[in-house]
Write a protein that holds these residues in place. Structure first.
Motif, PDB file in Angstrom:
ATOM      1  N   GLN A   1     -15.291 -28.292  48.200  1.00 52.51           N
ATOM      2  CA  GLN A   1     -14.472 -28.426  47.013  1.00 52.51           C
ATOM      3  C   GLN A   1     -14.688 -27.298  46.013  1.00 52.51           C
ATOM      4  OE1 GLN A   1     -14.552 -32.396  45.199  1.00 52.51           O
ATOM      5  NE2 GLN A   1     -15.260 -33.193  47.149  1.00 52.51           N
ATOM      6  N   GLN A   2     -15.942 -26.946  45.729  1.00 48.84           N
ATOM      7  CA  GLN A   2     -16.171 -26.022  44.638  1.00 48.84           C
ATOM      8  C   GLN A   2     -17.141 -24.891  44.948  1.00 48.84           C
ATOM      9  OE1 GLN A   2     -17.545 -29.452  42.297  1.00 48.84           O
ATOM     10  NE2 GLN A   2     -19.374 -28.282  41.804  1.00 48.84           N
ATOM     11  N   GLY A   3     -17.697 -24.851  46.161  1.00 48.09           N
ATOM     12  CA  GLY A   3     -18.528 -23.726  46.529  1.00 48.09           C
ATOM     13  C   GLY A   3     -19.874 -23.688  45.853  1.00 48.09           C
ATOM     14  N   GLU A   4     -20.273 -24.760  45.211  1.00 50.27           N
ATOM     15  CA  GLU A   4     -21.594 -24.790  44.598  1.00 50.27           C
ATOM     16  C   GLU A   4     -22.116 -26.210  44.541  1.00 50.27           C
ATOM     17  OE1 GLU A   4     -21.760 -24.320  40.170  1.00 50.27           O
ATOM     18  OE2 GLU A   4     -19.715 -23.596  40.442  1.00 50.27           O
ATOM     19  N   TYR A   5     -23.423 -26.303  44.336  1.00 50.15           N
ATOM     20  CA  TYR A   5     -24.115 -27.590  44.327  1.00 50.15           C
ATOM     21  C   TYR A   5     -24.720 -27.748  42.941  1.00 50.15           C
ATOM     22  CZ  TYR A   5     -27.289 -31.275  46.036  1.00 50.15           C
ATOM     23  OH  TYR A   5     -27.964 -32.439  46.247  1.00 50.15           O
ATOM     24  N   ALA A   6     -24.080 -28.541  42.065  1.00 52.38           N
ATOM     25  CA  ALA A   6     -24.554 -28.676  40.693  1.00 52.38           C
ATOM     26  C   ALA A   6     -24.312 -30.105  40.215  1.00 52.38           C
ATOM     27  CB  ALA A   6     -23.839 -27.691  39.780  1.00 52.38           C
ATOM     28  N   TYR A   7     -25.273 -30.650  39.474  1.00 54.94           N
ATOM     29  CA  TYR A   7     -25.126 -31.986  38.924  1.00 54.94           C
ATOM     30  C   TYR A   7     -24.269 -31.905  37.663  1.00 54.94           C
ATOM     31  CZ  TYR A   7     -29.139 -32.930  41.937  1.00 54.94           C
ATOM     32  OH  TYR A   7     -29.986 -33.038  43.001  1.00 54.94           O
ATOM     33  N   SER A   8     -23.317 -32.804  37.527  1.00 54.52           N
ATOM     34  CA  SER A   8     -22.402 -32.736  36.402  1.00 54.52           C
ATOM     35  C   SER A   8     -22.526 -33.920  35.454  1.00 54.52           C
ATOM     36  CB  SER A   8     -20.957 -32.643  36.918  1.00 54.52           C
ATOM     37  OG  SER A   8     -20.694 -33.679  37.852  1.00 54.52           O
ATOM     38  N   TRP A   9     -23.382 -34.881  35.778  1.00 57.81           N
ATOM     39  CA  TRP A   9     -23.554 -35.998  34.851  1.00 57.81           C
ATOM     40  C   TRP A   9     -24.574 -35.620  33.775  1.00 57.81           C
ATOM     41  CZ3 TRP A   9     -25.089 -36.336  40.026  1.00 57.81           C
ATOM     42  CH2 TRP A   9     -26.459 -36.359  40.255  1.00 57.81           C
ATOM     43  N   SER A  10     -24.532 -36.350  32.661  1.00 56.95           N
ATOM     44  CA  SER A  10     -25.415 -36.074  31.528  1.00 56.95           C
ATOM     45  C   SER A  10     -26.542 -37.101  31.509  1.00 56.95           C
ATOM     46  CB  SER A  10     -24.620 -36.140  30.216  1.00 56.95           C
ATOM     47  OG  SER A  10     -25.459 -35.935  29.108  1.00 56.95           O
ATOM     48  N   SER A  11     -27.787 -36.625  31.409  1.00 58.04           N
ATOM     49  CA  SER A  11     -28.927 -37.534  31.403  1.00 58.04           C
ATOM     50  C   SER A  11     -30.134 -36.858  30.768  1.00 58.04           C
ATOM     51  CB  SER A  11     -29.284 -37.980  32.827  1.00 58.04           C
ATOM     52  OG  SER A  11     -29.762 -36.871  33.585  1.00 58.04           O
ATOM     53  N   THR A  12     -31.122 -37.671  30.443  1.00 58.05           N
ATOM     54  CA  THR A  12     -32.408 -37.176  29.972  1.00 58.05           C
ATOM     55  C   THR A  12     -33.461 -37.558  30.995  1.00 58.05           C
ATOM     56  OG1 THR A  12     -31.783 -37.413  27.653  1.00 58.05           O
ATOM     57  CG2 THR A  12     -34.144 -37.288  28.139  1.00 58.05           C
ATOM     58  N   ILE A  13     -34.207 -36.577  31.503  1.00 55.75           N
ATOM     59  CA  ILE A  13     -35.245 -36.829  32.489  1.00 55.75           C
ATOM     60  C   ILE A  13     -36.599 -36.740  31.804  1.00 55.75           C
ATOM     61  CG2 ILE A  13     -36.284 -36.078  34.660  1.00 55.75           C
ATOM     62  CD1 ILE A  13     -33.587 -34.944  35.464  1.00 55.75           C
ATOM     63  N   LEU A  14     -37.314 -37.845  31.776  1.00 52.91           N
ATOM     64  CA  LEU A  14     -38.606 -37.892  31.107  1.00 52.91           C
ATOM     65  C   LEU A  14     -39.689 -37.267  31.987  1.00 52.91           C
ATOM     66  CD1 LEU A  14     -38.390 -41.533  29.671  1.00 52.91           C
ATOM     67  CD2 LEU A  14     -37.535 -39.397  28.670  1.00 52.91           C
ATOM     68  N   LYS A  15     -40.756 -36.806  31.374  1.00 51.04           N
ATOM     69  CA  LYS A  15     -41.861 -36.217  32.127  1.00 51.04           C
ATOM     70  C   LYS A  15     -42.625 -37.291  32.876  1.00 51.04           C
ATOM     71  CE  LYS A  15     -42.542 -32.299  29.012  1.00 51.04           C
ATOM     72  NZ  LYS A  15     -43.499 -31.600  28.133  1.00 51.04           N
ATOM     73  N   PRO A  16     -43.245 -36.953  34.035  1.00 51.77           N
ATOM     74  CA  PRO A  16     -43.214 -35.650  34.705  1.00 51.77           C
ATOM     75  C   PRO A  16     -41.909 -35.450  35.461  1.00 51.77           C
ATOM     76  CG  PRO A  16     -44.473 -37.192  36.029  1.00 51.77           C
ATOM     77  CD  PRO A  16     -44.095 -37.932  34.761  1.00 51.77           C
ATOM     78  N   ASN A  17     -41.385 -34.250  35.422  1.00 51.29           N
ATOM     79  CA  ASN A  17     -40.133 -33.930  36.083  1.00 51.29           C
ATOM     80  C   ASN A  17     -40.446 -33.238  37.411  1.00 51.29           C
ATOM     81  OD1 ASN A  17     -37.758 -32.641  36.969  1.00 51.29           O
ATOM     82  ND2 ASN A  17     -36.961 -32.488  34.900  1.00 51.29           N
ATOM     83  N   GLY A  18     -40.191 -33.929  38.523  1.00 47.06           N
ATOM     84  CA  GLY A  18     -40.540 -33.404  39.844  1.00 47.06           C
ATOM     85  C   GLY A  18     -39.893 -32.068  40.149  1.00 47.06           C
ATOM     86  N   GLU A  19     -38.642 -31.890  39.740  1.00 43.90           N
ATOM     87  CA  GLU A  19     -37.956 -30.623  39.998  1.00 43.90           C
ATOM     88  C   GLU A  19     -38.635 -29.476  39.259  1.00 43.90           C
ATOM     89  OE1 GLU A  19     -33.741 -30.246  40.010  1.00 43.90           O
ATOM     90  OE2 GLU A  19     -33.413 -32.383  40.337  1.00 43.90           O
ATOM     91  N   LYS A  20     -39.020 -29.703  38.012  1.00 43.44           N
ATOM     92  CA  LYS A  20     -39.654 -28.635  37.234  1.00 43.44           C
ATOM     93  C   LYS A  20     -41.045 -28.311  37.771  1.00 43.44           C
ATOM     94  CE  LYS A  20     -37.124 -29.064  32.885  1.00 43.44           C
ATOM     95  NZ  LYS A  20     -37.197 -29.254  31.425  1.00 43.44           N
TER      96      LYS A  20
END
Length: 251
Positions: free
Chosen positions: A19-38
């Protein structure tokens, strides 16, 4: 099928690529620590300094390109052609992108890379990395945990599919790592809370990687119910589990 909708897992990667050629999250949220991705991203940036790096399951290449200022060279590898095309349009000189599948033999020579990472990419890539990464080289992996978003099928059973049996993802990763025959490896679970900001963010998360018509159908049929359930939770957002497995291995 419920309410005329196909129940899906949240990883609509191939559909999204078409559909769009990229992989990106488009929803809005707050991720509290610890953040596994970071946590993972910080470890990758330390690992790749002045090294030749393989990014397995690179998606549209944003992370590989971001890493290029630290690494000697970054090679992104992904099965989705539109992702590869998207990455190639933006890449700096020390980044290249190659299309292929981790379920087949990787198109790289023995000991070609100093290190490698799999950032939410396929676990099927691990066995080949003990050949293409030099002896003593590090391999890092980040994968959604078995408890990821566990509340959503309970709160919205008509929209979200129940998870696979407990620990199934963890066992699959362990099996891949054992097959790969790394010198040593470990898996850490990093879990926290993510708070979705609005009822529409629930719908956007549900429709990740899907055709826009599906989103409109859900809005028409389910928005009122979602809003009511959303309102019964914390006023600063709907809390759901955000959980990842971080793999640390040495060839």
């Amino acid at each position: 099928m419920q309410n005329g909708l196909n129940l899906i897992h949240l990883n609509g990667t191939t559909s999204l690529g078409k559909q769009q050629g990229e992989y990106a999250y488009s929803w809005s949220s707050t991720i509290l620590k610890p953040n596994g991705e970071k946590v993972f991203d910080q470890e990758v940036r330390k690992m790749i300094v002045s090294k030749k790096v393989l990014d397995v399951g690179c998606g549209h290449g944003e992370f590989a390109i971001n890493c290029s200022s630290l690494a000697k060279e970054v090679v992104g590898f992904d099965v989705t052609n539109l992702f590869i095309e998207h990455g190639n349009r933006k890449k700096p000189e020390n980044v290249s992108f190659i299309q292929g599948s981790t379920k087949e033999e990787l198109p790289f020579s023995e000991d070609q890379f100093d290190c490698a990472y799999i950032r939410k990419g396929p676990t099927s890539g691990y066995p080949a990395l003990t050949q293409t990464v030099k002896k003593g080289g590090a391999v890092l992996g980040l994968h959604p945990g078995d408890n990821m978003d566990k509340e959503l099928p309970i709160l919205f059973p008509n929209l979200f599919q129940a998870k696979l049996p407990k620990d199934s993802t963890l066992k699959a990763i362990e099996k891949r790592l054992i097959t790969a025959n790394f010198d040593k490896w470990e898996i850490e679970t990093v879990s926290n809370i993510e708070k979705l900001h609005s009822p529409m963010d629930v719908i956007i998360k549900r429709c990740f990687g899907q055709h826009p018509n599906i989103m409109q159908k859900i809005i028409n049929e389910n928005l009122d119910e979602i809003t009511e359930i959303f309102a019964s939770n914390d006023e600063d957002g709907l809390p759901i589990t955000n959980s990842y497995y971080i793999v640390r291995a040495t060839v």
